[in-house]
Structures are given as structure tokens and as C-alpha cells.
Design an enzyme around this catalytic site. Sequence first.
Site, PDB file in Angstrom:
ATOM      1  CG  HIS A   1      71.159  16.428   4.322  1.00  0.00           C
ATOM      2  ND1 HIS A   1      71.499  17.430   3.438  1.00  0.00           N
ATOM      3  CD2 HIS A   1      70.601  17.044   5.404  1.00  0.00           C
ATOM      4  CE1 HIS A   1      71.171  18.604   3.974  1.00  0.00           C
ATOM      5  NE2 HIS A   1      70.626  18.391   5.158  1.00  0.00           N
TER       6      HIS A   1
ATOM      7  CB  SER B   1      68.562  21.106   5.345  1.00  0.00           C
ATOM      8  OG  SER B   1      69.012  20.317   6.420  1.00  0.00           O
TER       9      SER B   1
END
Length: 154
Positions: free
Chosen positions: A79, A43
Amino acid sequence: MAQDVVWVGGGSVANLLAVWRVHGLDQIFRRVWQAGVVLGGVSAGSICWYRGGTTDSFGPELRAVTDGLALLPFDNGVHLDSEPARRPTVHRLVRDGVLGETHCTDDGAGLVYRGTELVEAVTEVDGAAGHVVTRGADGEVVERRLPTRLLTAG
């Protein structure tokens, strides 16, 4: 320099970069990377090594961050498979020229580089993959799914 790997977790990429710069860690990370230490993360901990990418660091709506450490001369999308707004945001930002060639991952997938060369995509989750998003000569966005090697135990 004695570490083999530096792993950075998720969070706010904007805050992460700001704190690192205040304390000079941006320059330290560049030196350890040049010395061969593996840098990785998930992330925000992925986006930070690139020129930039998509982030929710500035609020609930995804925006571009364009002041990453730029150790890798690409942008980054994370993501892609689990947050519905990520893929269209990456595509829009690439189409509009805000982001350049953008290397993306589904959750559970990772990208492996030697220096700045992308050498493979790997995953711990069957079906998760890496992707490269570029803007074609006609201005249209092209997303290419990378062959992705499933990592197995043993």
C-alpha cells in the site's frame, strides 16, 4: 501439492501467521513452495511470505512485524501509494535496521520471483509500481522504483 497457486487475501498478518503456526501450515507452505507451487497474495497475504514488513495488526499505528515465514529473504511493504504512513514507516524501519532490504508495492502492483530472485514487477493499474528500499553505506535510505510491466488483457 496438487494446487498450482495458493492466494492469500488481506487482514491481520500477525493473526494469520499465528493461526498458520498453530496448525502447522507454516511448514506445509514451505514444502509446497519448494515443490514449485506459486504463493501469492495481497496486503497481509503478501507480507506473510517475507521475513516481515509493516503492519497495522497491532493497532492503528503502523509497526514492524518481523516473524514472517521468510520464504523470501527480504522484507515487504504494501500500500505504498494509498496509505500515507506506509512509505515513511518503511523508510524509518529500514534506516533503523529493523527491516532489511524491503520490496514494496503500490496497490495494483505485484512482484514476481523465481525462487528467491526478484525477476520483475507487474501491474494491473497504469502508474502503479514496485519499489526496493535499502539502507546505503552512509546509513541513508535509498528507494528505487522498479521498471514495471503493465499487464493487458488478451
